[in-house]
Design a protein around this motif. Structure first.
Motif, PDB file in Angstrom:
ATOM      1  N   ALA A 233       0.846  -1.189   0.000  1.00 51.78           N
ATOM      2  CA  ALA A 233       0.000   0.000   0.000  1.00 51.78           C
ATOM      3  C   ALA A 233       0.884   1.241   0.000  1.00 51.78           C
ATOM      4  CB  ALA A 233      -0.911  -0.009   1.218  1.00 51.78           C
ATOM      5  N   VAL A 234       0.512   2.228  -0.813  1.00 53.25           N
ATOM      6  CA  VAL A 234       1.273   3.471  -0.924  1.00 53.25           C
ATOM      7  C   VAL A 234       0.296   4.643  -0.855  1.00 53.25           C
ATOM      8  CG1 VAL A 234       2.788   4.829  -2.407  1.00 53.25           C
ATOM      9  CG2 VAL A 234       3.028   2.354  -2.340  1.00 53.25           C
ATOM     10  N   LEU A 235       0.673   5.678  -0.112  1.00 51.56           N
ATOM     11  CA  LEU A 235      -0.132   6.889   0.008  1.00 51.56           C
ATOM     12  C   LEU A 235       0.739   8.086  -0.338  1.00 51.56           C
ATOM     13  CD1 LEU A 235      -2.817   8.251   0.944  1.00 51.56           C
ATOM     14  CD2 LEU A 235      -1.772   8.394   3.217  1.00 51.56           C
ATOM     15  N   ALA A 236       0.265   8.921  -1.263  1.00 53.60           N
ATOM     16  CA  ALA A 236       0.977  10.155  -1.620  1.00 53.60           C
ATOM     17  C   ALA A 236       0.227  11.329  -0.994  1.00 53.60           C
ATOM     18  CB  ALA A 236       1.046  10.313  -3.128  1.00 53.60           C
ATOM     19  N   ILE A 237       0.971  12.177  -0.270  1.00 56.68           N
ATOM     20  CA  ILE A 237       0.386  13.339   0.407  1.00 56.68           C
ATOM     21  C   ILE A 237       1.237  14.564   0.106  1.00 56.68           C
ATOM     22  CG2 ILE A 237      -0.154  14.388   2.635  1.00 56.68           C
ATOM     23  CD1 ILE A 237      -0.664  11.690   3.781  1.00 56.68           C
ATOM     24  N   LYS A 238       0.573  15.667  -0.174  1.00 57.69           N
ATOM     25  CA  LYS A 238       1.268  16.929  -0.421  1.00 57.69           C
ATOM     26  C   LYS A 238       1.787  17.478   0.914  1.00 57.69           C
ATOM     27  CE  LYS A 238       0.511  21.251  -2.829  1.00 57.69           C
ATOM     28  NZ  LYS A 238      -0.484  22.104  -3.472  1.00 57.69           N
ATOM     29  N   PRO A 239       3.091  17.799   1.014  1.00 56.89           N
ATOM     30  CA  PRO A 239       3.653  18.288   2.285  1.00 56.89           C
ATOM     31  C   PRO A 239       2.906  19.485   2.875  1.00 56.89           C
ATOM     32  CG  PRO A 239       5.425  17.787   0.766  1.00 56.89           C
ATOM     33  CD  PRO A 239       4.125  17.665  -0.014  1.00 56.89           C
ATOM     34  N   ALA A 240       2.465  20.415   2.032  1.00 61.19           N
ATOM     35  CA  ALA A 240       1.752  21.594   2.532  1.00 61.19           C
ATOM     36  C   ALA A 240       0.418  21.220   3.167  1.00 61.19           C
ATOM     37  CB  ALA A 240       1.533  22.586   1.395  1.00 61.19           C
ATOM     38  N   ASP A 241      -0.217  20.166   2.688  1.00 51.07           N
ATOM     39  CA  ASP A 241      -1.492  19.729   3.269  1.00 51.07           C
ATOM     40  C   ASP A 241      -1.290  19.061   4.621  1.00 51.07           C
ATOM     41  OD1 ASP A 241      -2.735  20.655   1.007  1.00 51.07           O
ATOM     42  OD2 ASP A 241      -3.072  18.679   0.130  1.00 51.07           O
ATOM     43  N   LEU A 242      -0.178  18.357   4.765  1.00 51.73           N
ATOM     44  CA  LEU A 242       0.102  17.646   6.008  1.00 51.73           C
ATOM     45  C   LEU A 242       0.641  18.617   7.061  1.00 51.73           C
ATOM     46  CD1 LEU A 242      -0.162  14.806   7.075  1.00 51.73           C
ATOM     47  CD2 LEU A 242       2.165  14.342   6.320  1.00 51.73           C
ATOM     48  N   GLY A 243       1.570  19.482   6.666  1.00 52.62           N
ATOM     49  CA  GLY A 243       2.093  20.491   7.581  1.00 52.62           C
ATOM     50  C   GLY A 243       3.230  20.035   8.472  1.00 52.62           C
ATOM     51  N   PHE A 244       3.659  18.797   8.336  1.00 52.69           N
ATOM     52  CA  PHE A 244       4.779  18.266   9.107  1.00 52.69           C
ATOM     53  C   PHE A 244       5.368  17.094   8.341  1.00 52.69           C
ATOM     54  CE2 PHE A 244       0.806  16.485  10.636  1.00 52.69           C
ATOM     55  CZ  PHE A 244       1.017  15.117  10.518  1.00 52.69           C
ATOM     56  N   THR A 245       6.557  16.668   8.748  1.00 58.28           N
ATOM     57  CA  THR A 245       7.208  15.538   8.092  1.00 58.28           C
ATOM     58  C   THR A 245       6.673  14.236   8.669  1.00 58.28           C
ATOM     59  OG1 THR A 245       9.212  16.834   7.759  1.00 58.28           O
ATOM     60  CG2 THR A 245       9.437  14.444   7.599  1.00 58.28           C
ATOM     61  N   PRO A 246       6.150  13.356   7.818  1.00 58.78           N
ATOM     62  CA  PRO A 246       5.642  12.079   8.323  1.00 58.78           C
ATOM     63  C   PRO A 246       6.766  11.233   8.913  1.00 58.78           C
ATOM     64  CG  PRO A 246       5.517  12.165   5.925  1.00 58.78           C
ATOM     65  CD  PRO A 246       6.048  13.472   6.387  1.00 58.78           C
ATOM     66  N   LEU A 247       6.417  10.420   9.909  1.00 60.21           N
ATOM     67  CA  LEU A 247       7.388   9.555  10.568  1.00 60.21           C
ATOM     68  C   LEU A 247       6.954   8.100  10.479  1.00 60.21           C
ATOM     69  CD1 LEU A 247       7.940  11.582  13.855  1.00 60.21           C
ATOM     70  CD2 LEU A 247       9.435  11.523  11.846  1.00 60.21           C
ATOM     71  N   ALA A 248       7.934   7.201  10.524  1.00 60.04           N
ATOM     72  CA  ALA A 248       7.619   5.776  10.633  1.00 60.04           C
ATOM     73  C   ALA A 248       6.808   5.583  11.911  1.00 60.04           C
ATOM     74  CB  ALA A 248       8.901   4.951  10.672  1.00 60.04           C
ATOM     75  N   ASP A 249       5.851   4.711  11.868  1.00 57.63           N
ATOM     76  CA  ASP A 249       4.941   4.377  12.967  1.00 57.63           C
ATOM     77  C   ASP A 249       3.764   5.332  13.106  1.00 57.63           C
ATOM     78  OD1 ASP A 249       6.373   2.082  13.568  1.00 57.63           O
ATOM     79  OD2 ASP A 249       7.619   3.095  15.050  1.00 57.63           O
ATOM     80  N   ASP A 250       3.678   6.399  12.287  1.00 62.58           N
ATOM     81  CA  ASP A 250       2.451   7.178  12.240  1.00 62.58           C
ATOM     82  C   ASP A 250       1.355   6.260  11.702  1.00 62.58           C
ATOM     83  OD1 ASP A 250       3.834   9.413  13.091  1.00 62.58           O
ATOM     84  OD2 ASP A 250       3.739  10.460  11.159  1.00 62.58           O
ATOM     85  N   LEU A 251       0.092   6.571  12.029  1.00 67.67           N
ATOM     86  CA  LEU A 251      -1.028   5.742  11.586  1.00 67.67           C
ATOM     87  C   LEU A 251      -1.873   6.479  10.557  1.00 67.67           C
ATOM     88  CD1 LEU A 251      -2.085   4.328  15.053  1.00 67.67           C
ATOM     89  CD2 LEU A 251      -0.914   3.089  13.218  1.00 67.67           C
ATOM     90  N   VAL A 252      -2.435   5.721   9.632  1.00 68.45           N
ATOM     91  CA  VAL A 252      -3.281   6.274   8.589  1.00 68.45           C
ATOM     92  C   VAL A 252      -4.551   5.431   8.503  1.00 68.45           C
ATOM     93  CG1 VAL A 252      -3.440   6.779   6.128  1.00 68.45           C
ATOM     94  CG2 VAL A 252      -1.257   7.035   7.282  1.00 68.45           C
ATOM     95  N   GLU A 253      -5.700   6.097   8.571  1.00 72.32           N
ATOM     96  CA  GLU A 253      -6.992   5.424   8.405  1.00 72.32           C
ATOM     97  C   GLU A 253      -7.531   5.818   7.033  1.00 72.32           C
ATOM     98  OE1 GLU A 253     -10.159   3.000   9.532  1.00 72.32           O
ATOM     99  OE2 GLU A 253      -8.587   3.537  10.939  1.00 72.32           O
ATOM    100  N   ILE A 254      -7.767   4.817   6.184  1.00 71.96           N
ATOM    101  CA  ILE A 254      -8.240   5.068   4.834  1.00 71.96           C
ATOM    102  C   ILE A 254      -9.618   4.419   4.684  1.00 71.96           C
ATOM    103  CG2 ILE A 254      -7.804   4.711   2.385  1.00 71.96           C
ATOM    104  CD1 ILE A 254      -4.791   4.714   3.152  1.00 71.96           C
ATOM    105  N   GLU A 255     -10.613   5.259   4.441  1.00 72.62           N
ATOM    106  CA  GLU A 255     -11.994   4.778   4.357  1.00 72.62           C
ATOM    107  C   GLU A 255     -12.124   3.664   3.320  1.00 72.62           C
ATOM    108  OE1 GLU A 255     -15.904   6.830   2.789  1.00 72.62           O
ATOM    109  OE2 GLU A 255     -15.338   7.600   4.759  1.00 72.62           O
ATOM    110  N   GLY A 256     -12.723   2.570   3.738  1.00 69.41           N
ATOM    111  CA  GLY A 256     -12.933   1.441   2.851  1.00 69.41           C
ATOM    112  C   GLY A 256     -11.751   0.495   2.742  1.00 69.41           C
ATOM    113  N   GLU A 257     -10.606   0.886   3.306  1.00 72.23           N
ATOM    114  CA  GLU A 257      -9.393   0.059   3.217  1.00 72.23           C
ATOM    115  C   GLU A 257      -8.880  -0.372   4.587  1.00 72.23           C
ATOM    116  OE1 GLU A 257      -8.156  -1.187   0.509  1.00 72.23           O
ATOM    117  OE2 GLU A 257      -9.290  -0.006  -0.936  1.00 72.23           O
ATOM    118  N   GLY A 258      -9.114   0.446   5.616  1.00 68.94           N
ATOM    119  CA  GLY A 258      -8.674   0.101   6.956  1.00 68.94           C
ATOM    120  C   GLY A 258      -7.581   0.995   7.490  1.00 68.94           C
ATOM    121  N   ARG A 259      -6.887   0.467   8.484  1.00 75.82           N
ATOM    122  CA  ARG A 259      -5.856   1.215   9.214  1.00 75.82           C
ATOM    123  C   ARG A 259      -4.479   0.696   8.822  1.00 75.82           C
ATOM    124  NH1 ARG A 259      -6.427   4.644  13.567  1.00 75.82           N
ATOM    125  NH2 ARG A 259      -4.923   4.440  15.253  1.00 75.82           N
TER     126      ARG A 259
END
Length: 110
Positions: A62-88
């Protein structure tokens, strides 16, 4: 003179918004547990791997692309992502993409 960066940002926003309409994303920071609703592009990608003994295999991740300006911080390993219809998912790796977005490799959380 053309503002190349501005053109890329506009194109990235259009693509992201088109894909994100059907894929709402809630991003949770591992550092503080704060959650953010962001738009991203979620997909599964095939990666080539060696299973040992010279046998080539393909792994689907699974791969997720996010625009840095939308996130506002640098993502880190072990952060969690919930994707509707796909899970955590848990972020296992990050790298900048050629379009200027963060490309996050994810692991499904059970």
């Amino acid at each position: 003179m053309t503002d190349w960066g501005g053109l890329v940002d506009t194109a990235t926003d259009i693509i992201r918004d088109t894909f994100a309409e059907s894929t709402p994303v809630v991003y949770e920071r591992s550092e503080d547990g704060l959650q953010y609703e962001v738009a991203g592009i979620f997909d599964f990608r095939d990666f080539n791997a060696d299973a040992g003994g010279g046998v080539p295999t393909t792994s689907r991740r699974a791969v997720l692309a996010i625009k840095p300006a939308d996130l506002g911080f640098t993502p880190l390993a072990d952060d969690l992502v919930e994707i509707e219809g796909e899970g955590r998912f848990k972020v296992s790796d990050k790298s900048p993409s050629s379009s200027g977005m963060w490309e996050l490799t994810l692991r499904k959380v059970r």
